[in-house]
Design a protein around this motif. Structure first.
Motif, PDB file in Angstrom:
ATOM      1  N   UNK A 152       0.814  -1.218   0.000  1.00 36.86           N
ATOM      2  CA  UNK A 152       0.000   0.000   0.000  1.00 36.86           C
ATOM      3  C   UNK A 152       0.847   1.267   0.000  1.00 36.86           C
ATOM      4  N   UNK A 153       1.986   1.257   0.702  1.00 37.27           N
ATOM      5  CA  UNK A 153       2.847   2.447   0.739  1.00 37.27           C
ATOM      6  C   UNK A 153       3.351   2.803  -0.657  1.00 37.27           C
ATOM      7  N   UNK A 154       3.761   1.790  -1.412  1.00 33.05           N
ATOM      8  CA  UNK A 154       4.236   2.054  -2.776  1.00 33.05           C
ATOM      9  C   UNK A 154       3.114   2.602  -3.640  1.00 33.05           C
ATOM     10  N   UNK A 155       1.916   2.079  -3.453  1.00 32.35           N
ATOM     11  CA  UNK A 155       0.769   2.510  -4.246  1.00 32.35           C
ATOM     12  C   UNK A 155       0.363   3.942  -3.934  1.00 32.35           C
ATOM     13  N   UNK A 156       0.650   4.389  -2.719  1.00 27.84           N
ATOM     14  CA  UNK A 156       0.202   5.707  -2.269  1.00 27.84           C
ATOM     15  C   UNK A 156       1.279   6.778  -2.385  1.00 27.84           C
ATOM     16  N   UNK A 157       2.436   6.434  -2.890  1.00 28.03           N
ATOM     17  CA  UNK A 157       3.533   7.386  -2.998  1.00 28.03           C
ATOM     18  C   UNK A 157       3.134   8.563  -3.899  1.00 28.03           C
ATOM     19  N   UNK A 158       3.242   9.782  -3.366  1.00 26.57           N
ATOM     20  CA  UNK A 158       2.782  10.976  -4.087  1.00 26.57           C
ATOM     21  C   UNK A 158       3.582  11.213  -5.364  1.00 26.57           C
ATOM     22  N   UNK A 159       4.879  10.952  -5.322  1.00 27.99           N
ATOM     23  CA  UNK A 159       5.709  11.159  -6.501  1.00 27.99           C
ATOM     24  C   UNK A 159       5.323  10.189  -7.620  1.00 27.99           C
ATOM     25  N   UNK A 160       5.003   8.961  -7.239  1.00 30.76           N
ATOM     26  CA  UNK A 160       4.578   7.977  -8.234  1.00 30.76           C
ATOM     27  C   UNK A 160       3.262   8.402  -8.876  1.00 30.76           C
ATOM     28  N   UNK A 161       2.316   8.855  -8.054  1.00 26.70           N
ATOM     29  CA  UNK A 161       1.042   9.315  -8.601  1.00 26.70           C
ATOM     30  C   UNK A 161       1.251  10.476  -9.571  1.00 26.70           C
ATOM     31  N   UNK A 162       2.115  11.400  -9.217  1.00 23.70           N
ATOM     32  CA  UNK A 162       2.389  12.538 -10.100  1.00 23.70           C
ATOM     33  C   UNK A 162       2.967  12.066 -11.429  1.00 23.70           C
ATOM     34  N   UNK A 163       3.869  11.095 -11.376  1.00 25.20           N
ATOM     35  CA  UNK A 163       4.460  10.563 -12.607  1.00 25.20           C
ATOM     36  C   UNK A 163       3.398   9.931 -13.492  1.00 25.20           C
TER      37      UNK A 163
END
Length: 592
Positions: free
Chosen positions: A309-320
């Motif tokens: 879940x932490x990887x899924x919720x990473x803000x930088x990943x979502x922005x990418x």
């Protein structure tokens, strides 16, 4: 403009400038790593021809021999040079000779003309934006928006398209922007702009019996997979354990074994999902055990990419992901998990084969087989969504003023009428058979493009080329014309695909009921989305509420995250994507 496409081509880049034209390119090296540098040019006595090209032409070796027989000499072994010399020999008609996924621009200095060409199914994107004295173009809108002559403006029509859950061919969403249509080309010169469609779905009489049809489909899938395994870089297959990806993995493993190689396969999983899986109306079983069974059956080198879940919720990943998608139109947890899966695969492979498109080609969705949905006079994939929203008692997600201005119901109905009017009818075709043809046409031209767009943007965001054998136009054309009674000869979904490839699979997988792409079931994921949404609500006049409904968000963050309906969580995810998109692209909304 070229710099914005760095992620699509991290291996090399170039710019070519002449009096009336500037071409830029970023390269993902797949074939002829040393020789395929772009933009690629060709000198002729009448002037220079230049090419910037994205994608792959799988029959380039055959075309190269044909061109050599006509007197052409090649300086590289790349498919890029085949495309360039193919245009020199045959002009724009050469597009009809190509098998593959491609989008390219050719500057013909002999007549000062720009030609934009896109593959038949629209696997590779290509956008253009006419200006006062010319045209801008690029693989993605953000390349065009980087130019000072392009404005990041969205009017009501663009917003309708963004939220409409169907993809109108040629629509670029941004005001003033267009897509080159799948199977289309656009030319620009001093006389203006001209557009031509060189391929479309056409009804033809199918005369083969069932046994011959199954054999032909098996042979087509085998040939297409063999062609799409050609690369000078490491390859792999995306394996979910469903019929589509498992069939592709089995065929690819067989082809590679014949070359003395072992297939590599990857699947996505979530922390604790298999152990704590809870069946619902969409997913009856977890993917991982079935994927493992296929891998063992075909002896592939298999790896599960497990996401927390932490990887899924990473803000930088979502922005990418949102930056790559260009619009907040996806399903965020699916998009994010795809991105993380592709990013992990990229560390091991540069080319991946995917089963995308099999459901649209072989009628795999449940609503293909429900007469009431087929007769609903709406895009059929929207009916289950409406029912889920009603069952979850979800209020209007968009803000009231915007929702009223958009009038999405009318827009979707208008687009539906336009789409069904395009479907040609075979002479003597019954009403029932034509109705099923319409259903297939809608999925291939309005729904599949949404999935292909997502696949391309997210995979290319990490420099991974994902190929889609089920979207080869030869297979699509063939199955499009198979009668419905034959397509469902055993009363199940994807009867023909199961018959053609089932013998290559474990029985448990061959008989498995369709299961959509997996989603995390961890309530911590929903709880964190609620926390982020509360920050929007606490802020003064947060921009997200120029689009989203504040009352709906207040009700959603007050829900118990345990047991939150998936459709509600998806809308909350999308709202956070909207906020992210507004921050990245800073669009001007023209609601007049």
């Amino acid at each position: 403009m070229t710099d914005t496409m760095w992620c699509r081509g991290p291996d090399d880049g170039g710019v070519w400038v002449r009096e009336h034209v500037a071409l830029g390119h970023r390269r993902l090296a797949i074939i002829d790593l040393a020789g395929g540098v772009q933009p690629m040019t060709l000198e002729t006595p009448e002037g220079e021809i230049a090419l910037t090209y994205s994608g792959e032409v799988y029959n380039f070796a055959v075309l190269r021999e044909e061109l050599r027989a006509l007197g052409h000499e090649f300086g590289t072994t790349s498919d890029t040079e085949v495309v360039l010399r193919g245009y020199l020999e045959w002009g724009t008609d050469f597009a009809e000779k190509l098998h593959g996924m491609y989008a390219f621009a050719i500057w013909d200095g002999r007549v000062d003309k720009l030609v934009l060409i896109r593959d038949r199914l629209g696997i590779k994107p290509l956008y253009f934006y006419p200006t006062q004295d010319g045209v801008l173009f690029g693989s993605e809108p953000r390349a065009i928006l980087a130019h000072p002559d392009a404005e990041a403006v969205l009017n009501l029509v663009g917003l309708r398209e963004m939220f409409g859950a169907c993809k109108t061919p040629g629509h670029g969403v941004w005001t003033g922007m267009h897509e080159v249509r799948p199977g289309g080309l656009v030319e620009f010169d001093r006389d203006g702009q001209r557009e031509r469609i060189y391929w479309r779905l056409t009804p033809r009489e199918h005369t083969a019996d069932l046994e011959t049809t199954i054999a032909e489909i098996h042979d087509l899938i085998s040939e297409i997979t063999r062609d799409q395994l050609v690369a000078d870089v490491p390859r792999c297959v995306l394996l979910s354990g469903g019929l589509d990806s498992s069939s592709l993995t089995a065929v690819a493993a067989r082809e590679l074994a014949g070359q003395g190689e072992r297939a590599r396969s990857f699947t996505v999983d979530f922390t604790g999902l298999t152990e704590n899986f809870q069946a619902d109306t969409m997913r009856g079983t977890p993917d991982a055990p079935y994927a493992q069974a296929v891998a063992e059956h075909v002896n592939s080198e298999h790896q599960a990419i497990v996401l927390s879940p932490d990887a899924m919720l990473d803000a930088e990943t979502r922005s990418s992901v949102v930056a790559a998608r260009g619009f907040p139109i996806g399903i965020a947890d699916v998009d994010v998990s795809l991105y993380l899966l592709f990013k992990a695969i990229k560390e091991r492979s540069t080319v991946a084969l995917s089963g995308e498109g099999a459901d649209e080609v072989f009628a795999g969705y449940p609503w293909f087989h429900v007469p009431a949905i087929r007769e609903a006079e709406i895009f059929p994939w929207m009916v289950p969504l409406v029912e889920m929203l009603e069952e979850a008692e979800v209020d209007e997600v968009l803000n009231d003023d915007l929702s009223a201005a958009l009038d999405m119901e009318t827009y979707i109905q208008d687009q539906y009428q336009v789409a069904i009017a395009e479907v040609d009818r075979l002479e003597g075709e019954s009403d029932e058979e034509h109705a099923t043809r319409v259903l297939k046409y809608l999925h291939l031209t309005r729904f599949l493009p949404l999935l292909l767009d997502r696949k391309d943007r997210i995979s290319m965001a990490v420099g991974l080329e994902v190929r889609v054998p089920f979207c080869d136009h030869r297979l699509v054309e063939y199955v499009y014309n198979v009668p419905w009674e034959m397509m469902t000869f055993d009363g199940r979904e994807k009867s023909l695909l199961r018959a053609a490839t089932g013998p290559l699979l474990p029985a448990s997988v061959a008989e498995r009921v369709k299961s959509p792409y997996p989603a995390t079931q961890d309530p911590r994921y929903a709880a964190e989305l609620q926390r982020m949404a509360k920050e929007f609500l606490a802020a003064d006049n947060h921009p997200v509420f120029s689009i989203m409904n504040r009352k709906w968000m207040e009700e959603t963050v007050a829900m118990d995250p345990v047991g939150m309906p998936e459709v509600v969580r998806e809308n909350l995810d999308r709202a956070i994507d909207v906020a992210t998109w507004l921050d990245i692209y800073r669009p001007r909304l023209d609601l007049g």
